[in-house]
Design an enzyme around this catalytic site. Sequence first.
Site, PDB file in Angstrom:
ATOM      1  N   GLY A 206       0.727  -1.348  -0.064  1.00 42.58           N
ATOM      2  CA  GLY A 206       0.274  -0.187  -0.004  1.00 42.58           C
ATOM      3  C   GLY A 206       0.829   1.339  -0.039  1.00 42.58           C
ATOM      4  O   GLY A 206       2.117   1.289   0.103  1.00 42.58           O
ATOM      5  N   ASN A 207       0.165   2.420  -0.128  1.00 37.61           N
ATOM      6  CA  ASN A 207       0.676   3.691  -0.183  1.00 37.61           C
ATOM      7  C   ASN A 207       0.906   4.299   1.280  1.00 37.61           C
ATOM      8  O   ASN A 207      -0.075   3.913   2.184  1.00 37.61           O
ATOM      9  CB  ASN A 207       0.294   4.687  -1.090  1.00 37.61           C
ATOM     10  CG  ASN A 207       0.343   4.359  -2.526  1.00 37.61           C
ATOM     11  OD1 ASN A 207       0.948   3.370  -2.865  1.00 37.61           O
ATOM     12  ND2 ASN A 207       0.136   5.413  -3.315  1.00 37.61           N
ATOM     13  N   ARG A 208       1.708   5.025   1.914  1.00 34.83           N
ATOM     14  CA  ARG A 208       1.686   5.567   3.064  1.00 34.83           C
ATOM     15  C   ARG A 208       0.482   6.879   2.905  1.00 34.83           C
ATOM     16  O   ARG A 208       0.910   7.529   2.056  1.00 34.83           O
ATOM     17  CB  ARG A 208       2.983   6.305   3.442  1.00 34.83           C
ATOM     18  CG  ARG A 208       4.051   5.234   3.903  1.00 34.83           C
ATOM     19  CD  ARG A 208       5.599   5.844   4.264  1.00 34.83           C
ATOM     20  NE  ARG A 208       5.195   6.570   5.359  1.00 34.83           N
ATOM     21  CZ  ARG A 208       6.087   7.852   5.131  1.00 34.83           C
ATOM     22  NH1 ARG A 208       7.177   7.760   4.448  1.00 34.83           N
ATOM     23  NH2 ARG A 208       6.271   8.461   6.227  1.00 34.83           N
TER      24      ARG A 208
END
Length: 398
Positions: A206-208
């Site tokens: 996932g993305n931060r």
Amino acid sequence: MSSLGGRRVLLVVSGGIAAYKSVMLVRLLRRAGARVDVVMTSSAERMVGVATFEALTGRPVFTDLWTEPLAHIELGREADLAVVAPATANILARMAHGLADDMATSTLLAAACPILVCPAMNLRMWANPATRENMRTLRSNGVHVVGPEEGELAEGEEGPGRMSEPDDIFQVAARLLVGKSGLAGRKVVVTAGPTLAPLDPVRFVGNRSSGRMGIALAMAAWTRGAEVTLIAGPTSVQPPHGPKVVRVETSEDMGRALETELDDASVLIMAAAVSDFVVDHPSETKIKKAGAEGLELRLEPGPDLLAETRKQRASRGILTLGFALETDDPIGNAMKKLSAKGLDLIAVNEAGRPDRGVDAETNQVTLIDSEGVVVEFPLMQKTEVAERLLDHLEERLS
Ligand code: CTP
């Protein structure tokens, strides 16, 4: 936080334990620039001191009808909004029946402004048919209501009766105070937070993203009177009271929610950090560590939600603001994204700096529109960035 400069709020405090929370509400209103006049019932005086409210508002607190015999008329006439917090079963009953037997109820009866009540009481008092009937009367008289919330009550019982939190009351009050804007009555869809690509039932790529920027935008639009849907991935920041919240996990979920919500929308603000990759053939069972040495993951590009919604947005004339997080040539790359994704505006910020973007409370963005006009904002709180971006969107809508 929205600016309430010049707005006048009359805060009526009645005698509930939650009166201490109204102290915080005064601070929030004052910090946003509102002038606050406080009226307390005699029971409220047993809960919180007059001096506390006088110190925070810088104005005299009214408790008695006869100290200044015309004050109840003046306060009710001058206020832009009256907030009753906490509103006990007793004051709600007196308001519903038009009583004017003390300073608080006389001021409310004479008020020419919208009234917001924040009920707080024991769960059985709230459930009592007499209170239900009083609430029906107040609602049909146009009184606005926030809460009560479910939770632990003063006497150790659990149930509905807790006064809403000061932040939530503040947001509802701000929406009533800000009144009409170019966004009032329009539907604004905001995406926020990351999306996750599962690699097995417990792990993901996932993305931060904390979701802070998107949530600030959703709240700012809601305060301006818009009908807001916030489509949020797993954010670390809790969305406050107000907008409709649709929770999603994966990019595909977000895509489906967007397709539905965009149907009757006027504006899309795409602040989500959408995961660009999906895991090729995620495992249906947990991948065990033993035997996983040299494990390789194969990633495939995931859906580009702005690209996928381009036709739908164009056919409905949905004004769209996208975001770009860049490490190199921010303006050049953002301009390319603006045209490739069919956006009206794009807000770009630089990645990898602790005071802006991901996780930070502040952000520095540069806004570019489809005519190539570039506006650079200074480093600001994300709530302020949200206000400035909405000013631009409103300008475009008009
Ligand atoms: N976005 C999207 N779908 C994706 C990725 C991003 O709709 N799969 C949206 C984001 O919400 C943002 C804009 O597109 O509004 C730009 O996102 P960004 O991550 O900067 O760009 P990408 O398209 O992912 O391009 P790259 O990662 O190559 O910079």
